[in-house]
Design a protein around this motif. Structure first.
Motif, PDB file in Angstrom:
ATOM      1  N   ASP A 179       1.026  -1.206   0.005  1.00  0.00           N
ATOM      2  CA  ASP A 179       0.132   0.005  -0.031  1.00  0.00           C
ATOM      3  C   ASP A 179       1.043   1.243  -0.177  1.00  0.00           C
ATOM      4  OD1 ASP A 179      -3.182   0.565   0.808  1.00  0.00           O
ATOM      5  OD2 ASP A 179      -1.781   2.134   1.500  1.00  0.00           O
ATOM      6  N   LEU A 180       0.585   2.150  -0.945  1.00  0.00           N
ATOM      7  CA  LEU A 180       1.526   3.409  -1.129  1.00  0.00           C
ATOM      8  C   LEU A 180       1.369   4.314   0.372  1.00  0.00           C
ATOM      9  CD1 LEU A 180       1.327   4.274  -4.717  1.00  0.00           C
ATOM     10  CD2 LEU A 180       2.755   2.727  -3.466  1.00  0.00           C
ATOM     11  N   ASP A 181       2.298   4.867   0.739  1.00  0.00           N
ATOM     12  CA  ASP A 181       2.187   5.441   1.967  1.00  0.00           C
ATOM     13  C   ASP A 181       1.370   6.741   2.259  1.00  0.00           C
ATOM     14  OD1 ASP A 181       3.286   3.666   3.724  1.00  0.00           O
ATOM     15  OD2 ASP A 181       5.256   4.214   3.386  1.00  0.00           O
ATOM     16  N   ASN A 182       1.574   7.556   1.127  1.00  0.00           N
ATOM     17  CA  ASN A 182       1.137   8.869   1.118  1.00  0.00           C
ATOM     18  C   ASN A 182       0.292   9.291  -0.330  1.00  0.00           C
ATOM     19  OD1 ASN A 182       3.346   9.043  -0.294  1.00  0.00           O
ATOM     20  ND2 ASN A 182       4.272  10.868   0.817  1.00  0.00           N
ATOM     21  N   PHE A 183      -0.245   8.123  -0.726  1.00  0.00           N
ATOM     22  CA  PHE A 183      -0.772   8.525  -1.898  1.00  0.00           C
ATOM     23  C   PHE A 183      -2.023   9.426  -1.907  1.00  0.00           C
ATOM     24  CE2 PHE A 183      -3.713   7.178  -5.649  1.00  0.00           C
ATOM     25  CZ  PHE A 183      -3.044   7.700  -6.498  1.00  0.00           C
ATOM     26  N   LYS A 184      -3.010   9.164  -0.674  1.00  0.00           N
ATOM     27  CA  LYS A 184      -4.181   9.904  -0.547  1.00  0.00           C
ATOM     28  C   LYS A 184      -3.894  11.337  -0.715  1.00  0.00           C
ATOM     29  CE  LYS A 184      -8.349  10.540   2.323  1.00  0.00           C
ATOM     30  NZ  LYS A 184      -8.301  11.750   1.637  1.00  0.00           N
ATOM     31  N   TYR A 185      -3.125  11.571  -0.025  1.00  0.00           N
ATOM     32  CA  TYR A 185      -2.585  13.201   0.340  1.00  0.00           C
ATOM     33  C   TYR A 185      -2.070  13.654  -1.251  1.00  0.00           C
ATOM     34  CZ  TYR A 185       0.623  17.029   1.120  1.00  0.00           C
ATOM     35  OH  TYR A 185       1.369  18.178   1.104  1.00  0.00           O
ATOM     36  N   ILE A 186      -1.175  12.852  -1.936  1.00  0.00           N
ATOM     37  CA  ILE A 186      -0.871  13.424  -3.188  1.00  0.00           C
ATOM     38  C   ILE A 186      -2.273  13.533  -4.423  1.00  0.00           C
ATOM     39  CG2 ILE A 186       0.331  12.616  -5.392  1.00  0.00           C
ATOM     40  CD1 ILE A 186       2.496  11.256  -3.297  1.00  0.00           C
ATOM     41  N   ASN A 187      -2.928  12.510  -4.266  1.00  0.00           N
ATOM     42  CA  ASN A 187      -4.181  12.677  -4.866  1.00  0.00           C
ATOM     43  C   ASN A 187      -4.801  13.951  -4.677  1.00  0.00           C
ATOM     44  OD1 ASN A 187      -5.041  11.189  -7.097  1.00  0.00           O
ATOM     45  ND2 ASN A 187      -6.171   9.829  -5.690  1.00  0.00           N
ATOM     46  N   ASP A 188      -5.287  14.068  -3.333  1.00  0.00           N
ATOM     47  CA  ASP A 188      -6.041  15.188  -2.865  1.00  0.00           C
ATOM     48  C   ASP A 188      -5.160  16.468  -3.398  1.00  0.00           C
ATOM     49  OD1 ASP A 188      -7.844  13.570  -1.918  1.00  0.00           O
ATOM     50  OD2 ASP A 188      -7.229  13.828   0.158  1.00  0.00           O
ATOM     51  N   THR A 189      -3.972  16.466  -3.158  1.00  0.00           N
ATOM     52  CA  THR A 189      -3.199  17.830  -3.200  1.00  0.00           C
ATOM     53  C   THR A 189      -2.985  18.321  -4.545  1.00  0.00           C
ATOM     54  OG1 THR A 189      -1.975  17.352  -1.422  1.00  0.00           O
ATOM     55  CG2 THR A 189      -1.031  19.150  -2.370  1.00  0.00           C
ATOM     56  N   TYR A 190      -2.718  17.339  -5.502  1.00  0.00           N
ATOM     57  CA  TYR A 190      -2.255  17.384  -7.013  1.00  0.00           C
ATOM     58  C   TYR A 190      -3.304  16.928  -8.135  1.00  0.00           C
ATOM     59  CZ  TYR A 190       2.348  18.009  -4.712  1.00  0.00           C
ATOM     60  OH  TYR A 190       3.331  18.217  -4.164  1.00  0.00           O
ATOM     61  N   GLY A 191      -4.308  16.321  -7.582  1.00  0.00           N
ATOM     62  CA  GLY A 191      -5.336  15.966  -8.327  1.00  0.00           C
ATOM     63  C   GLY A 191      -5.155  14.583  -9.282  1.00  0.00           C
ATOM     64  N   ASN A 256       6.704  18.458 -13.480  1.00  0.00           N
ATOM     65  CA  ASN A 256       7.880  19.363 -12.792  1.00  0.00           C
ATOM     66  C   ASN A 256       7.727  19.222 -11.365  1.00  0.00           C
ATOM     67  OD1 ASN A 256       8.904  20.381 -15.302  1.00  0.00           O
ATOM     68  ND2 ASN A 256       7.364  21.663 -15.481  1.00  0.00           N
ATOM     69  N   THR A 257       6.934  18.497 -10.949  1.00  0.00           N
ATOM     70  CA  THR A 257       6.823  18.407  -9.241  1.00  0.00           C
ATOM     71  C   THR A 257       7.380  17.194  -8.768  1.00  0.00           C
ATOM     72  OG1 THR A 257       4.699  19.307  -9.649  1.00  0.00           O
ATOM     73  CG2 THR A 257       5.052  18.445  -7.432  1.00  0.00           C
ATOM     74  N   GLU A 258       8.166  17.270  -7.542  1.00  0.00           N
ATOM     75  CA  GLU A 258       8.954  16.068  -7.212  1.00  0.00           C
ATOM     76  C   GLU A 258       8.157  15.540  -5.993  1.00  0.00           C
ATOM     77  OE1 GLU A 258      13.329  16.606  -5.920  1.00  0.00           O
ATOM     78  OE2 GLU A 258      12.625  15.711  -3.931  1.00  0.00           O
ATOM     79  N   VAL A 259       7.773  14.285  -5.882  1.00  0.00           N
ATOM     80  CA  VAL A 259       6.993  13.723  -5.082  1.00  0.00           C
ATOM     81  C   VAL A 259       7.725  12.320  -4.643  1.00  0.00           C
ATOM     82  CG1 VAL A 259       4.664  14.554  -5.218  1.00  0.00           C
ATOM     83  CG2 VAL A 259       5.445  12.639  -6.585  1.00  0.00           C
ATOM     84  N   ILE A 260       7.516  12.036  -2.911  1.00  0.00           N
ATOM     85  CA  ILE A 260       8.027  11.039  -2.624  1.00  0.00           C
ATOM     86  C   ILE A 260       7.051   9.967  -2.450  1.00  0.00           C
ATOM     87  CG2 ILE A 260       9.312   9.902  -0.694  1.00  0.00           C
ATOM     88  CD1 ILE A 260      11.341  11.483  -1.747  1.00  0.00           C
TER      89      ILE A 260
END
Ligand code: G
Ligand code: G
Ligand code: MN
Length: 561
Positions: A179-191, A256-260
């Motif tokens: 399970d990806l660790d912060n996917f929900k956050y990424i989805n909510d933040t960047y779409g 152009n965005t860096e995500v972990i």
């Protein structure tokens, strides 16, 4: 239109030809009088239609339909079967075999044939469309459309099958839920679009870290699963999990965005944790939940003892990495003597590791160093250290024995490394003896052979360590360039007159003598051991009676002051 007419009866053929020629549309007719002849012509040429008689000697029309339907090039040919009788049962049988239409010969008229042909072709096209939509639906049902991975349904089916197959084997099977660790956050933040792109990249990275025999699926959202089959030990599953985490370590760049994006992984093992797919899923899910609770980038096994082992290994592995960087290993040297006058003739280098003031022994950490392949670098450190120490004890020509593990025999640069060390410290290759165990020789003999050969070609000596236990096979003595055999210490007889062991020891020594190899007696702990080695002309001895393994300062005090 190209028509193939297959009928054994020449009169019937003439009749059909005439009927066809009366019609308005142009057709080219080829004739065959047997099924075999028909099949042959079908191979050579394209036909739009096969008009096929049912009743023929030897092979009948239905056989031909069945064969045609198995041919790759039948895909645009319609088949119409003909018979003298209008039996309904027969008509059905022909249609079931794959013909598109059925006519009785008496009803053959231009019109009917024409219609039958059109009818057959339409029907054929419909079948084709049906087949294509079937494939499409199947794909939709089994594949995740975003990533192209297997979906939950397909994964479930494959897991069930794999478990059934595994029941008959001694191997284990591992289910990893990721399970990806912060996917929900990424989805909510960047779409969502951004999230979808990230998922694709994550899949690429993870796929790249897997081998071919691992089934990798997307269960939905940011949840993935991997099945590992035919694994020999639980550690294989931890390695895959660690590789997955490693693959996700570097940041992703999307628009152009860096995500972990790290992951949490839960693991359940068949048959240990459960016997059915449902159980494995449930337990791997619980393990994943625990991994999440531990924080990011964690791996958890469902079974407590597996988790403990994993944590212990993981900790030691990380400590080993640090130890390697910070020079925390040291070598002890066990002196080796001649048995008759107890002359010091050499040493065996034995690694030690000091962590927080306490000494760790190789049995505790070498297996973990091997699993993580850290042994390659640790082993190189040992080789350099032992050779540089030998250079300092150079006033007499001592030998230095260095243990090599099986994993080091996959390091194709090892011989060059050894050569460099020898040159740097100005030591003759003949004074270095590499000790291998039989297990090391057993694994993947071809590749390892090569490295042993090259070490031997350099002029280094090769010893077979711990001989007489485990997989002892005399053929190793013949197939590898072995100079020395070290007979395992458990084969020296105990104090209380152990006759059988003594006979075995005598026999082995005689055998090795007869092959002209050097013999080292290991674990010489008392006078009777020494006496026996002397009597049998064992070339060298090593053991607590004469000296334990010692740090270099103590060797210096005792022998070099
Ligand atoms: O050192 P000890 O006395 O506890 O030895 C235990 C085992 O560890 C021995 O079988 C020995 O072969 C192995 N060992 C010791 N030092 C090394 C080393 O430098 N490399 C490898 N691969 N094995 C070692
Ligand atoms: O497997 P290998 O031969 O590399 O291992 C050497 C091991 O044997 C080391 O762990 C070393 O401490 C141990 N050893 C050396 N001499 C003796 C001895 O006389 N008795 C016992 N029991 N162990 C010994
Ligand atoms: Mn050894």
């Amino acid at each position: 239109m190209n028509i193939l007419l297959v009928d054994d009866d020449i009169i019937d053929r003439e009749h059909i030809k005439r009927t066809l020629h009366k019609s308005d549309f142009y057709c080219e007719i080829s004739e065959a009088h047997t099924v075999d002849d028909g099949l042959k012509q079908f191979q050579e040429q394209h036909f739009d239609l096969v008009l096929l008689d049912y009743r023929m000697p030897r092979r009948d029309g239905i056989e031909m339909v069945m064969e045609l339907r198995n041919q790759p090039k039948e895909d645009s040919t319609a088949i119409v079967m003909m018979s003298n009788s209008g039996e309904e049962q027969l008509a059905l049988e022909c249609l079931r075999a794959g013909a598109q239409d059925f006519l009785t010969k008496t009803e053959i008229t231009t019109d009917k044939l024409h219609r039958a042909i059109l009818h057959a072709q339409t029907r054929f096209e419909l079948e084709q469309q049906l087949q294509q939509s079937y494939l499409k639906v199947k794909q939709l049902a089994e594949q995740d459309s975003l990533t192209g991975l297997a979906n939950r349904y397909m994964f479930d089916e494959s897991l069930k099958l794999a478990i059934t197959n595994n029941r008959r084997k001694e191997y284990k099977l591992a289910l990893l839920l990721i399970d990806l660790d912060n996917f929900k956050y990424i989805n909510d933040t960047y779409g969502h679009d951004f999230g979808d792109k990230l998922l694709k990249k994550v899949v690429e990275r993870i796929s790249g870290s897997l081998r071919d025999n691992e089934l990798f699926a997307r269960l939905g959202g940011d949840e993935f699963a991997i099945t590992l089959i035919n694994i020999e030990q639980v550690e294989d599953a931890s390695h895959v999990a660690q590789r997955v985490l490693l693959a996700l370590e570097q940041p992703f760049y999307i628009s152009n965005t860096e995500v972990i994006s790290g992951a949490s992984i839960g693991i359940a093992i068949h048959p240990d944790s459960g016997d059915t797919a449902e159980e494995l899923f449930r337990y791997a899910d619980i393990a994943m939940y625990r991994a999440k609770k531990l924080g990011r980038n964690q791996v958890c096994f469902f079974e407590d003892h597996m988790q403990e082992q994993f944590v212990r290994h993981y900790r030691i592995e990380n400590q080993l990495r640090v130890a390697l960087q910070n020079d925390q290993f040291l070598l002890y040297y066990q002196p080796i003597f001649t048995p008759n006058n107890k002359n010091l003739i050499g040493f065996e280098a034995l690694i030690r590791w000091e962590v927080d003031g306490s000494m760790r022994f190789p049995d505790e950490f070498i297996p973990i160093a091997e699993e993580s392949r850290l042994i390659i670098d640790i082993g190189r450190w040992v080789i350099n250290e032992a050779i540089s120490q030998l250079a300092m004890w150079k006033n007499k020509p001592y030998t230095m024995a260095i243990n090599l593990s099986a994993v080091q025999l996959t390091d194709s640069q090892l011989p060059e490394f050894v050569e460099e060390c020898l040159q740097k410290h100005e030591i003759d290759a003949g004074f270095i003896e590499f000790e291998l165990t039989e297990t090391a020789l057993l694994h993947n003999p071809n590749k390892k052979n090569d490295i042993i050969e090259r070490l031997s070609m350099l002029g280094c000596r090769i010893a077979l360590d711990d001989f007489g236990i485990g997989f002892s096979s005399v053929s190793h003595l013949l197939n590898f360039p072995i100079n020395t055999v070290k007979i395992d210490r458990t084969l020296l007889p105990c104090e209380n007159n152990d006759n059988k062991t003594e006979s075995l020891f005598r026999g082995l020594v005689a055998m090795i003598h007869s092959l002209g190899l050097q013999i080292v007696g290991e674990g010489v702990e008392n006078q009777s051991h020494l006496k026996l080695c002397n009597e049998l002309n064992v070339h060298k001895i090593q053991g607590f009676l004469l000296s334990k393994p010692l740090p270099k300062t103590e060797i210096n005090q005792t022998w070099f002051n």
